[in-house]
Design a protein around this motif. Structure first.
Motif, PDB file in Angstrom:
ATOM      1  N   SER A 100       0.833  -1.209   0.000  1.00 57.19           N
ATOM      2  CA  SER A 100       0.000   0.000   0.000  1.00 57.19           C
ATOM      3  C   SER A 100       0.866   1.257   0.000  1.00 57.19           C
ATOM      4  O   SER A 100       0.530   2.253  -0.654  1.00 57.19           O
ATOM      5  CB  SER A 100      -0.948   0.000   1.202  1.00 57.19           C
ATOM      6  OG  SER A 100      -0.258   0.186   2.423  1.00 57.19           O
ATOM      7  N   ILE A 101       1.993   1.222   0.707  1.00 54.15           N
ATOM      8  CA  ILE A 101       2.918   2.361   0.722  1.00 54.15           C
ATOM      9  C   ILE A 101       3.522   2.568  -0.663  1.00 54.15           C
ATOM     10  O   ILE A 101       3.580   3.694  -1.181  1.00 54.15           O
ATOM     11  CB  ILE A 101       4.022   2.136   1.776  1.00 54.15           C
ATOM     12  CG1 ILE A 101       3.445   2.268   3.187  1.00 54.15           C
ATOM     13  CG2 ILE A 101       5.180   3.123   1.574  1.00 54.15           C
ATOM     14  CD1 ILE A 101       4.407   1.859   4.283  1.00 54.15           C
ATOM     15  N   LEU A 102       3.963   1.483  -1.275  1.00 54.59           N
ATOM     16  CA  LEU A 102       4.569   1.582  -2.603  1.00 54.59           C
ATOM     17  C   LEU A 102       3.561   2.052  -3.648  1.00 54.59           C
ATOM     18  O   LEU A 102       3.882   2.893  -4.500  1.00 54.59           O
ATOM     19  CB  LEU A 102       5.149   0.229  -3.009  1.00 54.59           C
ATOM     20  CG  LEU A 102       6.383  -0.244  -2.236  1.00 54.59           C
ATOM     21  CD1 LEU A 102       6.708  -1.692  -2.591  1.00 54.59           C
ATOM     22  CD2 LEU A 102       7.585   0.653  -2.524  1.00 54.59           C
ATOM     23  N   GLU A 103       2.351   1.521  -3.587  1.00 52.14           N
ATOM     24  CA  GLU A 103       1.347   1.885  -4.581  1.00 52.14           C
ATOM     25  C   GLU A 103       0.927   3.343  -4.433  1.00 52.14           C
ATOM     26  O   GLU A 103       0.791   4.066  -5.431  1.00 52.14           O
ATOM     27  CB  GLU A 103       0.135   0.960  -4.458  1.00 52.14           C
ATOM     28  CG  GLU A 103      -0.966   1.216  -5.474  1.00 52.14           C
ATOM     29  CD  GLU A 103      -0.510   1.066  -6.917  1.00 52.14           C
ATOM     30  OE1 GLU A 103      -1.207   1.612  -7.802  1.00 52.14           O
ATOM     31  OE2 GLU A 103       0.536   0.423  -7.170  1.00 52.14           O
ATOM     32  N   ALA A 104       0.730   3.786  -3.192  1.00 51.73           N
ATOM     33  CA  ALA A 104       0.390   5.196  -2.973  1.00 51.73           C
ATOM     34  C   ALA A 104       1.526   6.095  -3.452  1.00 51.73           C
ATOM     35  O   ALA A 104       1.290   7.147  -4.063  1.00 51.73           O
ATOM     36  CB  ALA A 104       0.101   5.441  -1.492  1.00 51.73           C
ATOM     37  N   GLY A 105       2.756   5.674  -3.193  1.00 55.10           N
ATOM     38  CA  GLY A 105       3.902   6.449  -3.650  1.00 55.10           C
ATOM     39  C   GLY A 105       4.014   6.470  -5.160  1.00 55.10           C
ATOM     40  O   GLY A 105       4.336   7.504  -5.766  1.00 55.10           O
ATOM     41  N   ARG A 106       3.734   5.341  -5.787  1.00 51.85           N
ATOM     42  CA  ARG A 106       3.775   5.278  -7.255  1.00 51.85           C
ATOM     43  C   ARG A 106       2.749   6.221  -7.863  1.00 51.85           C
ATOM     44  O   ARG A 106       3.054   6.972  -8.796  1.00 51.85           O
ATOM     45  CB  ARG A 106       3.507   3.841  -7.716  1.00 51.85           C
ATOM     46  CG  ARG A 106       3.609   3.635  -9.223  1.00 51.85           C
ATOM     47  CD  ARG A 106       3.071   2.280  -9.637  1.00 51.85           C
ATOM     48  NE  ARG A 106       1.634   2.188  -9.448  1.00 51.85           N
ATOM     49  CZ  ARG A 106       0.734   2.668 -10.308  1.00 51.85           C
ATOM     50  NH1 ARG A 106       1.126   3.286 -11.411  1.00 51.85           N
ATOM     51  NH2 ARG A 106      -0.559   2.534 -10.072  1.00 51.85           N
ATOM     52  N   GLU A 107       1.532   6.186  -7.323  1.00 51.58           N
ATOM     53  CA  GLU A 107       0.469   7.032  -7.857  1.00 51.58           C
ATOM     54  C   GLU A 107       0.779   8.515  -7.673  1.00 51.58           C
ATOM     55  O   GLU A 107       0.375   9.346  -8.492  1.00 51.58           O
ATOM     56  CB  GLU A 107      -0.856   6.686  -7.175  1.00 51.58           C
ATOM     57  CG  GLU A 107      -1.386   5.305  -7.544  1.00 51.58           C
ATOM     58  CD  GLU A 107      -2.670   4.959  -6.828  1.00 51.58           C
ATOM     59  OE1 GLU A 107      -3.047   5.706  -5.896  1.00 51.58           O
ATOM     60  OE2 GLU A 107      -3.299   3.944  -7.191  1.00 51.58           O
ATOM     61  N   ALA A 108       1.510   8.843  -6.604  1.00 47.80           N
ATOM     62  CA  ALA A 108       1.847  10.240  -6.327  1.00 47.80           C
ATOM     63  C   ALA A 108       3.154  10.672  -6.988  1.00 47.80           C
ATOM     64  O   ALA A 108       3.593  11.812  -6.805  1.00 47.80           O
ATOM     65  CB  ALA A 108       1.936  10.457  -4.815  1.00 47.80           C
ATOM     66  N   GLY A 109       3.787   9.768  -7.737  1.00 45.23           N
ATOM     67  CA  GLY A 109       5.033  10.102  -8.410  1.00 45.23           C
ATOM     68  C   GLY A 109       6.254  10.084  -7.514  1.00 45.23           C
ATOM     69  O   GLY A 109       7.330  10.554  -7.907  1.00 45.23           O
ATOM     70  N   LYS A 110       6.110   9.529  -6.311  1.00 45.37           N
ATOM     71  CA  LYS A 110       7.220   9.543  -5.359  1.00 45.37           C
ATOM     72  C   LYS A 110       8.329   8.556  -5.716  1.00 45.37           C
ATOM     73  O   LYS A 110       9.440   8.659  -5.192  1.00 45.37           O
ATOM     74  CB  LYS A 110       6.702   9.226  -3.947  1.00 45.37           C
ATOM     75  CG  LYS A 110       5.642  10.187  -3.438  1.00 45.37           C
ATOM     76  CD  LYS A 110       6.186  11.584  -3.242  1.00 45.37           C
ATOM     77  CE  LYS A 110       5.159  12.482  -2.566  1.00 45.37           C
ATOM     78  NZ  LYS A 110       5.680  13.834  -2.288  1.00 45.37           N
ATOM     79  N   LEU A 111       8.031   7.592  -6.583  1.00 43.01           N
ATOM     80  CA  LEU A 111       9.054   6.623  -6.985  1.00 43.01           C
ATOM     81  C   LEU A 111       9.833   7.081  -8.215  1.00 43.01           C
ATOM     82  O   LEU A 111      10.683   6.346  -8.712  1.00 43.01           O
ATOM     83  CB  LEU A 111       8.409   5.259  -7.249  1.00 43.01           C
ATOM     84  CG  LEU A 111       7.865   4.529  -6.013  1.00 43.01           C
ATOM     85  CD1 LEU A 111       7.170   3.241  -6.411  1.00 43.01           C
ATOM     86  CD2 LEU A 111       8.979   4.248  -5.014  1.00 43.01           C
ATOM     87  N   GLU A 112       9.547   8.286  -8.670  1.00 41.24           N
ATOM     88  CA  GLU A 112      10.298   8.837  -9.800  1.00 41.24           C
ATOM     89  C   GLU A 112      11.772   8.964  -9.415  1.00 41.24           C
ATOM     90  O   GLU A 112      12.116   9.556  -8.392  1.00 41.24           O
ATOM     91  CB  GLU A 112       9.737  10.212 -10.163  1.00 41.24           C
ATOM     92  CG  GLU A 112      10.415  10.880 -11.348  1.00 41.24           C
ATOM     93  CD  GLU A 112       9.821  12.245 -11.637  1.00 41.24           C
ATOM     94  OE1 GLU A 112      10.588  13.131 -12.036  1.00 41.24           O
ATOM     95  OE2 GLU A 112       8.599  12.415 -11.449  1.00 41.24           O
ATOM     96  N   GLY A 113      12.636   8.388 -10.216  1.00 34.45           N
ATOM     97  CA  GLY A 113      14.064   8.432  -9.927  1.00 34.45           C
ATOM     98  C   GLY A 113      14.552   7.320  -9.023  1.00 34.45           C
ATOM     99  O   GLY A 113      15.758   7.164  -8.825  1.00 34.45           O
ATOM    100  N   VAL A 114      13.631   6.542  -8.456  1.00 30.98           N
ATOM    101  CA  VAL A 114      14.029   5.419  -7.599  1.00 30.98           C
ATOM    102  C   VAL A 114      14.341   4.216  -8.478  1.00 30.98           C
ATOM    103  O   VAL A 114      13.517   3.803  -9.297  1.00 30.98           O
ATOM    104  CB  VAL A 114      12.918   5.068  -6.586  1.00 30.98           C
ATOM    105  CG1 VAL A 114      13.297   3.813  -5.789  1.00 30.98           C
ATOM    106  CG2 VAL A 114      12.670   6.237  -5.646  1.00 30.98           C
ATOM    107  N   SER A 115      15.528   3.659  -8.317  1.00 28.40           N
ATOM    108  CA  SER A 115      15.953   2.532  -9.146  1.00 28.40           C
ATOM    109  C   SER A 115      16.187   1.261  -8.337  1.00 28.40           C
ATOM    110  O   SER A 115      16.454   0.211  -8.913  1.00 28.40           O
ATOM    111  CB  SER A 115      17.240   2.890  -9.896  1.00 28.40           C
ATOM    112  OG  SER A 115      18.273   3.237  -8.983  1.00 28.40           O
TER     113      SER A 115
END
Length: 256
Positions: A100-115
Motif C-alpha cells: 500500500s505504501i509503494l502503490e500510494a507512492g507510485r500514484e503520487a510520483g514519489k518513486l520517480e528516480g528510484v531505481s
C-alpha cells in the motif's frame, strides 16, 4: 555497528553511493548505519509516529550525522519529493502495508528516480513479489534469515529496461514441480520466492517446516466442520501442504 542480523542484511543490499530513503525508519538505525559505514553520503528517515521520530532524531544527533540524515514525519513515501532518492528501504511491516505504501507512492510520483527497492516484509511476502512483478520491477535477489526465533525474507528489486523478460525467465521457465500448471507454478514461486525455492537454504527449509506445522493444525480444525465450504477449504489446504512438502523434498537445483 548494528546488533541486528536483519538490518545488517538489508544494509548490505544498498548500493554504494545510493541516496536512500528508509520508510518506517523507527529509530533510524538503518540510515545511521548506511551513512556511518560510508555506503550512503546522505539519507532520509521517514516515520509517521512522533515517538519513534523523536528517537530517530536523538540517535542521528548522537551519531553526529544531523547534517546528512534528515528525519521527517509523514505517512509512507509522502516524506519524499520526486527524484530526491534513488533507493527506498522498507522493513519490519506486513507485506500488505508495504504494498500500500509503494502503490500510494507510485500514484503520487514519489518513486520517480528510484531505481532500487530493498524490502523486508514480516509476513505476506507473496504480496510484495506480486506487486513488484505487476509494476515491472526486476526481482534481482532475495534472502532469508532467522533472528530471535523469527524468520525474515529480504527482497531486492531493481528498475531495469529488461525487467519484463528477465522476470519471465525467473517466474516462468522450468517449473518447481513438473506436474504444476504454469499458473500454479507462478503462484508457488510468488509464495515461496523463486530464488529461495530453487536454492533451498537451511533457514528456508526450517521456516517452511514450521509453516507446514501451522497449516496442518489449521487443516485439522477446518476438518471438524462438516459444511461443504469447509470441505473445499480443507481440500485446498491439503493440496497446498502436499505441494510445499514436495518442494522441500526435491533435490536442490540451480535457477534456470
Amino acid at each position: 555497528m548494528l546488533n541486528s542480523k536483519r538490518l545488517t542484511a538489508i544494509a548490505d543490499y544498498v548500493a554504494e553511493g545510493a541516496r536512500v530513503a528508509d520508510i518506517g525508519s523507527d529509530h533510524a538505525l538503518l540510515p545511521i548505519e548506511l551513512v556511518s559505514r560510508g555506503t550512503c553520503p546522505s539519507a532520509i528517515a521517514g516515520e509517521v509516529n512522533d515517538g519513534p521520530l523523536e528517537a530517530a532524531r536523538r540517535g542521528i544527533a548522537a551519531a553526529g550525522l544531523g547534517r546528512v540524515i534528515n528525519a521527517r514525519k509523514g505517512n509512507g513515501l509522502e516524506v519524499l519529493q520526486p527524484g530526491e532518492a534513488d533507493t527506498v528501504t522498507i522493513a519490519g511491516m506486513g507485506g500488505a502495508l508495504i504494498v500500500s505504501i509503494l502503490e500510494a507512492g507510485r500514484e503520487a510520483g514519489k518513486l520517480e528516480g528510484v531505481s532500487q527497492l530493498v524490502l523486508q516484509p514480516n509476513v505476506g511476502e507473496e504480496l510484495v513479489r506480486s506487486w513488484l512483478l505487476e509494476q515491472g520491477w526486476l526481482l534481482a535477489e532475495e534472502s532469508i534469515l532467522e533472528e530471535d526465533g523469527k524468520y525474515y525474507e529480504i527482497v531486492h528489486a531493481l528498475r531495469q529496461a529488461d525487467a519484463g523478460a528477465r522476470n519471465e525467465a525467473i517466474y516462468g521457465g522450468e517449473p518447481l514441480l513438473s506436474h504444476l500448471t504454469a499458473d500454479e507454478d507462478r503462484q508457488l514461486k510468488l509464495k515461496l520466492g523463486p530464488y529461495l525455492a530453487r536454492s533451498k537454504p537451511s533457514v528456508f527449509i526450517e521456516k517452511w517446516r514450521s509453516e507446514l506445522r501451522k497449516m496442518k493444525r489449521i487443516e485439522a480444525q477446518i476438518g471438524q466442520s462438516v459444511t461443504e465450504d469447509a470441505s473445499k477449504r480443507r481440500a485446498a489446504m491439503a493440496k497446498e501442504i502436499r505441494v510445499i512438502e514436495e518442494v522441500l523434498e526435491c533435490t536442490q537445483t540451480d535457477m534456470s
